[in-house]
Design a protein around this motif. Structure first.
Motif, PDB file in Angstrom:
ATOM      1  N   ALA A  16       0.808  -1.220   0.000  1.00  0.00           N
ATOM      2  CA  ALA A  16       0.000   0.000   0.000  1.00  0.00           C
ATOM      3  C   ALA A  16       0.844   1.274   0.000  1.00  0.00           C
ATOM      4  O   ALA A  16       0.537   2.236  -0.692  1.00  0.00           O
ATOM      5  CB  ALA A  16      -0.932   0.003   1.206  1.00  0.00           C
ATOM      6  N   SER A  17       1.911   1.289   0.784  1.00  0.00           N
ATOM      7  CA  SER A  17       2.699   2.520   0.926  1.00  0.00           C
ATOM      8  C   SER A  17       3.897   2.596  -0.001  1.00  0.00           C
ATOM      9  O   SER A  17       4.435   3.672  -0.232  1.00  0.00           O
ATOM     10  CB  SER A  17       3.171   2.672   2.375  1.00  0.00           C
ATOM     11  N   GLY A  18       4.368   1.457  -0.477  1.00  0.00           N
ATOM     12  CA  GLY A  18       5.524   1.456  -1.364  1.00  0.00           C
ATOM     13  C   GLY A  18       6.855   1.460  -0.653  1.00  0.00           C
ATOM     14  O   GLY A  18       7.897   1.539  -1.286  1.00  0.00           O
ATOM     15  N   ARG A  19       6.854   1.394   0.655  1.00  0.00           N
ATOM     16  CA  ARG A  19       8.130   1.326   1.381  1.00  0.00           C
ATOM     17  C   ARG A  19       8.012   0.363   2.550  1.00  0.00           C
ATOM     18  O   ARG A  19       6.930   0.116   3.073  1.00  0.00           O
ATOM     19  CB  ARG A  19       8.606   2.694   1.847  1.00  0.00           C
ATOM     20  N   SER A  20       9.144  -0.142   2.955  1.00  0.00           N
ATOM     21  CA  SER A  20       9.193  -1.155   4.003  1.00  0.00           C
ATOM     22  C   SER A  20       8.822  -0.574   5.364  1.00  0.00           C
ATOM     23  O   SER A  20       9.150   0.572   5.677  1.00  0.00           O
ATOM     24  CB  SER A  20      10.599  -1.754   4.075  1.00  0.00           C
ATOM     25  N   ILE A  21       8.159  -1.386   6.165  1.00  0.00           N
ATOM     26  CA  ILE A  21       7.792  -0.980   7.523  1.00  0.00           C
ATOM     27  C   ILE A  21       9.034  -0.864   8.411  1.00  0.00           C
ATOM     28  O   ILE A  21       9.019  -0.186   9.431  1.00  0.00           O
ATOM     29  CB  ILE A  21       6.766  -1.949   8.137  1.00  0.00           C
TER      30      ILE A  21
END
Length: 163
Positions: free
Chosen positions: A146-151
């Motif tokens: 969803a965000s395009g970056r790793s948590i």
């Protein structure tokens, strides 16, 4: 404690970093391992390169760069983009508290100081997924999608770095 202070303390805990010169110039400081001297309050990292000072005359004095601070056994690494500046004048070195008088004398003949101004930094946790259960990993994957970056990444934008 501000976000930058936390980042500064984390970065100061590293001793060395990979330094990448992103310039397209033919005469540029080569990529390599550099000793991290200090990360100061102004958002600058001070690096020591073991390069002959006479060669530095031919290099670009300002250039885009990227650093990666990583040490084996650590639970995170730091990547930052910014601008590097080669400093050859001992008066410029006075802004770095880690450069002593004796070190400055030695740097006149061997060694090179690069001041790297951080424009964007990212701290990434390593081994995060091994500490997470199945459901947490699925939620992490959905968040990445969803965000395009790793948590596992914490991003420090330029607005935080130029406090």
């Amino acid at each position: 404690m501000t976000n930058y202070t936390t980042l500064q303390q984390l970065m100061n805990s590293f001793r060395q970093g990979l330094f990448f010169n992103l310039s397209n110039s033919e005469w540029k400081l080569p990529n390599g391992i550099a000793r991290l001297l200090e990360v100061d309050e102004t958002g600058c990292c001070w690096f020591l390169f073991h390069v002959n000072a006479e060669q530095a005359v031919n290099y670009d004095q300002e250039f885009p760069a990227r650093i990666r601070l990583y040490e084996k056994g650590r639970d995170c690494y730091v990547e930052a983009n910014g601008k590097g500046v080669i400093l050859t004048d001992p008066e410029d070195w006075a802004a770095c508290s880690k450069i002593s008088y004796g070190m400055a004398q030695a740097l006149r003949y061997h060694g090179l100081i690069v001041r790297f101004r951080i424009q964007h930094a990212t701290v990434t946790e390593t081994g995060r997924s091994s500490r997470r259960n199945f459901l947490q990993r699925i939620m992490d994957d959905i968040n990445v999608w969803a965000s395009g970056r790793s948590i596992a990444e914490k991003v420090y934008p330029a607005s935080v770095l130029s406090h």
